[in-house]
Design a protein around this motif. Structure first.
Motif, PDB file in Angstrom:
ATOM      1  N   ALA A  55      12.004  28.097  35.682  1.00 24.13           N
ATOM      2  CA  ALA A  55      12.913  27.143  35.058  1.00 24.13           C
ATOM      3  C   ALA A  55      12.506  26.851  33.621  1.00 24.13           C
ATOM      4  CB  ALA A  55      12.978  25.865  35.871  1.00 24.13           C
ATOM      5  N   PHE A  61      13.264  30.090  22.064  1.00 21.24           N
ATOM      6  CA  PHE A  61      12.953  29.194  23.174  1.00 21.24           C
ATOM      7  C   PHE A  61      14.159  28.327  23.497  1.00 21.24           C
ATOM      8  CE2 PHE A  61      11.638  25.330  25.197  1.00 21.24           C
ATOM      9  CZ  PHE A  61      10.637  25.725  26.068  1.00 21.24           C
ATOM     10  N   PHE A 119      18.877  36.611  25.135  1.00 22.25           N
ATOM     11  CA  PHE A 119      19.109  35.369  24.408  1.00 22.25           C
ATOM     12  C   PHE A 119      20.572  35.409  24.001  1.00 22.25           C
ATOM     13  CE2 PHE A 119      14.736  36.750  23.852  1.00 22.25           C
ATOM     14  CZ  PHE A 119      14.037  35.626  24.265  1.00 22.25           C
ATOM     15  N   ARG A 145       3.909  32.977  25.020  1.00 22.40           N
ATOM     16  CA  ARG A 145       3.387  31.808  25.734  1.00 22.40           C
ATOM     17  C   ARG A 145       4.209  30.594  25.349  1.00 22.40           C
ATOM     18  NH1 ARG A 145      -2.931  32.966  25.006  1.00 22.40           N
ATOM     19  NH2 ARG A 145      -2.814  35.099  25.738  1.00 22.40           N
ATOM     20  N   ASN A 146       5.117  30.259  26.219  1.00 14.79           N
ATOM     21  CA  ASN A 146       6.048  29.175  25.925  1.00 14.79           C
ATOM     22  C   ASN A 146       5.359  27.851  25.698  1.00 14.79           C
ATOM     23  OD1 ASN A 146       8.239  30.740  26.059  1.00 14.79           O
ATOM     24  ND2 ASN A 146       8.901  30.100  28.092  1.00 14.79           N
ATOM     25  N   ALA A 177       9.330  26.170  30.586  1.00 18.34           N
ATOM     26  CA  ALA A 177       7.963  26.325  30.068  1.00 18.34           C
ATOM     27  C   ALA A 177       7.064  27.136  30.985  1.00 18.34           C
ATOM     28  CB  ALA A 177       7.338  24.973  29.775  1.00 18.34           C
ATOM     29  N   LEU A 179      12.316  34.184  27.027  1.00 19.02           N
ATOM     30  CA  LEU A 179      11.206  34.244  26.082  1.00 19.02           C
ATOM     31  C   LEU A 179       9.899  34.495  26.835  1.00 19.02           C
ATOM     32  CD1 LEU A 179      10.600  34.034  23.076  1.00 19.02           C
ATOM     33  CD2 LEU A 179      10.043  31.643  23.410  1.00 19.02           C
ATOM     34  N   ARG A 180       9.784  33.850  27.992  1.00 17.61           N
ATOM     35  CA  ARG A 180       8.598  34.068  28.806  1.00 17.61           C
ATOM     36  C   ARG A 180       8.536  35.513  29.279  1.00 17.61           C
ATOM     37  NH1 ARG A 180       7.226  30.985  34.206  1.00 17.61           N
ATOM     38  NH2 ARG A 180       5.098  31.729  34.314  1.00 17.61           N
ATOM     39  N   ALA A 182       5.170  20.681  28.197  1.00 18.49           N
ATOM     40  CA  ALA A 182       4.780  22.066  28.479  1.00 18.49           C
ATOM     41  C   ALA A 182       3.889  22.194  29.705  1.00 18.49           C
ATOM     42  CB  ALA A 182       4.082  22.661  27.259  1.00 18.49           C
ATOM     43  N   ASP A 229      14.509  29.885  27.386  1.00 14.90           N
ATOM     44  CA  ASP A 229      13.048  29.850  27.482  1.00 14.90           C
ATOM     45  C   ASP A 229      12.529  30.834  28.530  1.00 14.90           C
ATOM     46  OD1 ASP A 229      14.273  28.112  29.358  1.00 14.90           O
ATOM     47  OD2 ASP A 229      12.333  27.271  29.832  1.00 14.90           O
ATOM     48  N   ARG A 241       6.921  21.438  39.519  1.00 16.28           N
ATOM     49  CA  ARG A 241       6.422  22.590  38.777  1.00 16.28           C
ATOM     50  C   ARG A 241       5.643  23.531  39.698  1.00 16.28           C
ATOM     51  NH1 ARG A 241       4.242  23.542  33.319  1.00 16.28           N
ATOM     52  NH2 ARG A 241       2.298  24.722  33.449  1.00 16.28           N
ATOM     53  N   PRO A 265       2.568  37.848  31.146  1.00 22.40           N
ATOM     54  CA  PRO A 265       3.349  38.963  30.607  1.00 22.40           C
ATOM     55  C   PRO A 265       2.667  39.572  29.385  1.00 22.40           C
ATOM     56  CG  PRO A 265       4.796  37.147  31.142  1.00 22.40           C
ATOM     57  CD  PRO A 265       3.398  36.643  31.331  1.00 22.40           C
TER      58      PRO A 265
END
Lengths: 520, 342, 368
Positions: free
Chosen positions: B340, C204, A344, C217-218, B342, C211-212, C126, C208, B330, A323
């Protein structure tokens, strides 16, 4: 209408002082298909939850076959013959198909022990009634959405339902699956079951409903037969106003493409998609579920790496892997699922607005410049006309429409050159819808390229000057501004969207030189 | 169509995690046996059964809570509190009877578990936080009211000592006398009973349903409170049962031990395939998880490694297993565009 | 009156905590008077709270990201062991000339170990997508295992006396380690409020996925968070070792649950996104005062457990009722399994194409 099976009288309910339903009177006859229509927040789901015993009404009563069922909890309603298939289907993913179907009945029979053979018999019987075969021992999580839907129906039937509520049962289904479902629904009706069908898809509503009841702001507007209504009047009754959206016309003379997508494909998602986006364009991307629209949008935003074809921005090939890279190329995406991807919830409007522009708000000390942040948020709230101008408000406390304005505003704050909006007005009120359309028009007129993804013909017509119809991952057809101006185009588009298969046949018959990618 | 009631047990498909664990266990046993044939002895087996019994019972309690979608860290505290209460009561009343000991301990455990359920349900709070609080509170209350005096073998109720020494089968060999512990049938009974409840009663299926999707369960008319009450009370009762077994096995009553090992036992159940997200977990997986822990605890000496290597081995196996499991998920999620974490 | 109502409405949990702390302090001072306010007691309180304060802060950071770190204590112990080994004279004999250098190396080694432990956690969460509670459960056991293998379960004594003096040293009668902790609280508090990283931690924890979708970059946020946690843990280790003059496996085990307890007491949402450093400080003051009072009154040391456990439950229950008391209608509680009746259709989420598998949906907060 046969004998009334369900009678609701003066039904009212309030939550924390806010009236959600106000004196609803409604009756449903035996073997009748009633469609419940209304905007989000009009009280449809609340009504279903009262009838099924989840909520107790503050006033009024619900009777089934003369016996009161409200205020006694879900079990009482189930005993009386009420079954609800919720939009999320409410199945147990970790349990088997057989168990999901049979559990309701076994619980109701008061069994203390579980007999596998009984369970399987019940499940097989119910599936047979629906007319499908499914592997009884497989976990429900392994089934497709359409098959899960059938499991939910079979489970509902297992209780000798008298009246079946289906809440938006077709949203996640493909065209053929919808047809199969509607056929089953009609068959259940012919066996004397009453069905209350909640849907916002007009073609479905008109296809099966005996009667249409419209809710607005917790009131019942009235009962109508399918013949009495058309799209326009239905929309009028649902929203309370006659809206005709201003249409968008591209006024820019520049033919240089801003974004070029050439033969783009992603295995399993979409293939061989080609189109250009000029500045001032609003390109409509439409098609049903599984058409690949959202997957394509995600690819443009760096969240779904394509495996063939290329993307050019300003004439240069680019690789968009995240992104962040997409944003560096001036791309913005208002995601499809506002709640989980866009907001959020328990953060303030300010923090939401600044979430993707925080870098530009860092002062020389690399700290967040709070004055600049506040100013940005205030400016955004005013520009987007969010009803609550206090930027400390948590976004979860805003209405859907105002939430969406915040999401769109946060992306406008980045001054994108390519703006993708995926289903931008799902579940939001008509006023906000109008304002959002105006914003989109203004943005495009200012010279950026916009892509609007939608399955509502009206939304496409009102906003777009070009349209791409997708079906099962391929571009099925494309229309230019001249096509769009044709008087009957809206109906034509609606037909194509709701029945793309027929259009495929039609198109193949008409065109012998069609490219292979367009046929799939 | 007539089917054997056990068909389901034997015909069931093992979960991926069970197969994986079984492979680790067999591989490890082969390595140990090659390195040191002494490992293959009745002595080792009987030893492991004795020392693993109590933990196994606790693990079953953990399993049922995880299946219901919760996580309980109070079970060791409940075990000690119920066991110690029972011992104190026996000493005070002068009743020196093992059945009485079990009865009191189980009832106390059951009550404490029920309190957990009550708080969790009534205030709709995260189970980890609630049980963290109650674990502290229960243990602190016991220490305040009953004290924390330990009782060595001579001072504790004789019936417990005798029970702990009871063997079902005794084998005399030149290296000594080995007995098969009386705890074994208790453990087996607990396993069978739990299997029956979880898989053959509506109550058990409702535990799975609630863990799978609580909202759907309540829409179906499942009584969420009753289900949770059962889950935590049952887990509490098992803890109570374990409390007495624990003191009997050690032949020493120390009310400040055991507490602090709960995360290790949860880890064993998790490695057995139970998910923290609820609705998933098997008894066989749990048994295998405990076997892995017990194997490392009692057999690293055969590899010439001191007991100080236990945690390193178990931690590594746990992380690798979890890594494999979640990394696959993942990749799957990435492919299906599931955003989902990270 | 109105301003109080506004304050309560803005941060109810903080208000509840503030009232409870104030009442507790007033009661304790009235009851115990000079014994509670004596310089000796205040000094011992501030030095006792220090090492634990770092751990609580670390746990708070984890919880802001909707995670939890079960490995903080075992990572601190491991860091302490590594540092202590350097300073034990086992590796390099200690002489008068190199003792200061060795002390510095020892402290650095402890801090680096802590950060490496954090890095491992961050990577597992992560890059491998193991839920935090499970990843740190595994590393908790692993770190303890490594510590056991290094020390064989023995205590590692410190042979540099000036280091041990650090733990007891004071400036103007205030223990240095306490000042260090106060500094850490200020730094972390400032970081969370004013920096980009701090903001991203909150976002986050809140969502999360969103945020992505905002181009962040999470994985970096998470890794950096856990490395920061590791640094705090390393600092806790440095203080722990200097206070007890040695390091060994098993030290401070009870701190883990206590750290979770303080952070939850301080109003951190286990589902992420909410919590303030100032509340952690209040929580620490409340609990440490009670603990000291019980020491002064010579209660059974385990009474502490009773108090802490009951406090936690009490605060959660009070919060539950405070959240319901809201003249303008309570905001729906965050987190799964919420069965409280909330106005339906208030937050429409109808997305036409659903990509989320049911599993993905339920992982939202169920990890706790």
């Amino acid at each position: 209408m046969g004998n009334p099976i369900l009678i609701a009288e003066n039904l009212s309910i309030a939550f924390g002082g806010v009236t959600a339903l106000d004196s609803i009177n409604l009756s449903i006859g035996e073997g009748e298909i009633l469609c419940l229509a209304g905007e989000n927040g009009s009280g449809k789901s609340t009504f279903v939850k009262i009838v099924s015993g989840v909520y107790a009404p503050s006033a009024g009563s619900v009777a089934i076959d003369g016996g009161r069922v409200d205020s006694q909890g879900p079990r009482a309603a189930i005993s009386a013959g009420v079954q609800v298939i919720y939009q999320d289907l409410s199945l147990f993913d970790h349990l088997s198909v057989a168990e999901n179907i049979a559990m309701n009945r076994m619980m109701h029979d008061g069994s203390k022990l579980v007999k596998r053979s009984t369970m399987r018999t019940i499940a097989a019987e119910q599936l047979a009634r629906v007319g499908v075969e499914l592997p009884l021992d497989d976990r429900v999580s392994t089934l497709s959405v359409a098959n899960k839907q059938l499991v939910a129906i079979a489970r509902a039937l297992s209780m000798d339902a008298r009246i079946l509520f289906m809440d938006e049962p077709t949203t996640a289904l493909t065209t053929n699956e919808v047809k199969r479902l509607l056929k089953i629904v009609l068959e259940l009706k012919s066996r004397g079951l009453s069905i209350v069908f909640i849907s916002h898809k007009l073609d479905e509503v008109f296809a099966i409903a005996d009667r249409i009841t419209i809710f607005r702001d917790g009131h019942k507007v009235g009962d109508f037969t399918a013949a009495e209504l058309d799209e326009e009047s239905l929309s009028f009754h649902m929203t309370g106003r006659r809206v005709s959206y201003a249409r968008y016309h591209r006024q820019i003379d520049d033919e240089t493409p801003l974004l070029q997508v050439q033969g783009l494909g992603r295995t399993g998602n979409y293939q061989d998609v080609t189109f250009d986006l000029r500045n001032g364009d609003i390109l409509g991307l439409t098609g049903l579920l599984g058409a690949g629209r959202t997957e394509l949008a995600l690819s443009l935003f760096g969240l779904n790496a394509p495996d063939s074809g290329r993307i050019l921005i300003g004439g240069k090939p680019v690789s968009i892997r995240s992104p962040l890279q997409a944003m560096e190329h001036g791309i913005a995406l208002v995601p499809e699922d506002r709640k989980t991807q866009g907001l959020f919830g328990a953060q303030s409007i300010r923090n939401n607005v600044s979430s993707n522009v925080i870098d530009s708000l860092l002062g020389r000390t690399r700290l967040i410049d709070r004055k600049a942040e506040q100013a940005l948020a205030v400016a955004t709230v005013h520009e987007m006309n969010v009803n609550n101008k206090n930027v400390d408000t948590l976004v979860q406390n805003l209405s859907g429409g105002n939430q969406q304005k915040v999401v769109i505003g946060k992306w406008i704050a980045r001054h994108p050159t390519i703006f993708i909006l995926d289903s931008p007005t799902v579940g939001i009120d008509i006023g906000s819808k109008q304002e959002i359309y105006d914003r989109i028009h203004a943005l495009a007129a200012s010279g950026i390229g916009v892509i609007v993804i939608s399955d509502e013909p009206e939304e496409i017509i009102a906003n777009c000057n070009r349209v791409l119809v997708m079906h099962e991952g391929a571009v099925l057809d494309r229309f230019e501004e001249a096509d769009l101006r044709a008087p009957e185009f809206k109906d034509r588009l609606a037909t194509i969207i709701s029945d793309p298969e027929a259009h495929v046949k039609h198109a193949t018959a008409a065109l012998t030189t069609i490219t292979p990618g367009d046929q799939r | 169509m007539k089917t054997s009631p056990f068909r389901a047990v034997f015909n069931r498909r093992s979960t991926a995690m069970e197969k994986y664990l079984l492979a680790i266990i067999i591989g490890y046993i082969v390595i140990v046996a090659l390195k040191n044939p002494l490992f293959f002895s009745v002595e080792t087996l009987f030893d492991m059964l004795r020392s693993g019994s109590g933990v196994m019972i606790l693990a079953i309690g953990v399993l049922i809570v995880l299946v219901s979608g919760g996580i309980d860290v109070s079970f060791t505290a409940i075990a000690v509190v119920s066991g110690y209460t029972s011992v104190k009561l026996m000493l005070a009343l002068g009743i020196d009877n093992i059945l009485f000991a079990f009865m009191v301990s189980i009832v106390v455990g059951c009550l404490l578990g029920a309190i957990n359920a009550l708080i969790i349900y009534r205030f709709n709070l995260p189970t980890l936080i609630v049980t963290l609080g109650t674990a502290s509170a229960y243990h602190g209350l016991m220490a305040t009211v009953l004290g924390t005096k330990s009782f060595p073998t001579g001072a504790m109720p004789q019936s417990l000592v005798n029970f702990g020494s009871t063997d079902l089968i005794v084998i005399n060999s030149d290296t000594g006398r080995y007995g098969l512990t009386v705890f074994l049938p208790i453990v087996i009974a607990v396993l069978v009973l739990t299997w029956f409840i979880l898989y053959r009663t509506m109550l058990g299926r409702q535990v799975f349903a609630v863990g799978s999707n609580e909202e759907s369960a309540s829409r179906l008319g499942i009584n969420i409170f009753r289900t949770k009450l059962f889950v935590y009370a049952y887990s509490g009762a098992l803890s109570g049962l374990m409390g007495i077994i624990y003191f009997s096995e050690l032949k020493y009553v120390n009310p400040v031990s055991l507490v602090g090992t709960e995360l290790m036992i949860i880890a064993a159940v998790v490695i057995g395939g139970a998910k923290l997200t609820g609705g998933e977990g098997t008894i066989l997986g749990t048994i295998l998880g405990i076997v892995v822990v017990q194997l490392f605890q009692s057999t690293l000496v055969f590899l010439g490694l001191g007991s100080s290597w236990n945690d390193l081995f178990f931690g590594a196996v746990l992380l690798i297993s979890l890594g494999v499991m979640y990394y696959r998920q993942r990749i799957q999620d990435r492919k299906n565009l599931v955003f989902a974490t990270a | 009156m109105n301003s109080i109502a506004r304050l309560v409405a803005r941060d109810k949990n903080l208000s509840v905590l503030l009232v409870m702390t104030a009442v507790t302090l007033i009661v304790l001072i009235t009851l115990l008077g000079g014994r509670f306010l004596s310089a000796g007691n205040l000094q011992s309180m501030s030095s006792q709270v220090s090492e634990f304060g770092f751990l609580a802060l670390a746990m708070g950071l984890a919880m802001l990201t909707a995670g939890i770190d079960l490995s903080i204590v075992s990572a601190a112990v491991l860091s302490g062991i590594v540092g202590a080994t350097v300073m034990s004279g086992q590796l390099v004999p200690i002489t008068a000339s190199n003792s200061n250098t060795l002390m510095l190396v020892g402290i650095l080694a402890a801090l680096v170990t802590g950060m490496l432990c954090g890095l491992l956690n961050g990577l597992l969460i992560a890059k491998v997508s193991i839920p935090p509670i499970l990843a740190t459960l595994g590393t908790m056991i692993l770190f303890t295992g490594i510590g056991m293998v290094i020390t064989n379960g023995q205590s590692v004594p410190i042979a540099i006396s000036s280091y041990s003096a650090l733990g007891a040293a004071t400036v103007a009668n205030i223990p240095i380690i306490f000042l260090l902790m106060v500094a850490a609280f200020l730094v972390v508090g400032f970081m969370l409020r004013r920096t980009r990283f701090g903001r991203r931690i909150y976002l986050f924890g809140e969502n999360d996925v969103a945020l992505r979708f905002s181009g962040v970059r999470n994985d970096r946020v998470i890794i950096l968070t856990y490395v920061s946690i590791g640094l705090l843990v390393g600092l806790a280790a440095v203080i722990m070792v200097s206070r007890v003059n040695s390091a060994r496996v098993g030290f401070g085990e009870s701190y883990l649950l206590q750290a979770i307890l303080v952070v939850v007491l301080a109003g951190f949402n286990p589902y992420g996104g909410r919590g303030r450093v100032v509340s952690v400080a209040l929580g620490l003051i409340l609990l440490q005062s009670l603990q000291s009072a019980f020491t002064i009154l010579q209660f059974n040391p385990y009474v502490k457990n009773l108090i802490w456990g009951s406090m936690l439950l009490l605060v959660m229950v009070v919060n539950y009722y405070v959240a319901r008391w809201n003249p303008r209608g309570a905001a729906p509680a965050k987190g799964p399994g919420t069965t409280t009746v909330i106005p339906p259709e208030s937050a429409p989420s109808a997305a036409a194409e659903t990509h989320r598998s049911p599993d993905a949906v339920s992982t939202g907060g169920r990890a706790l």
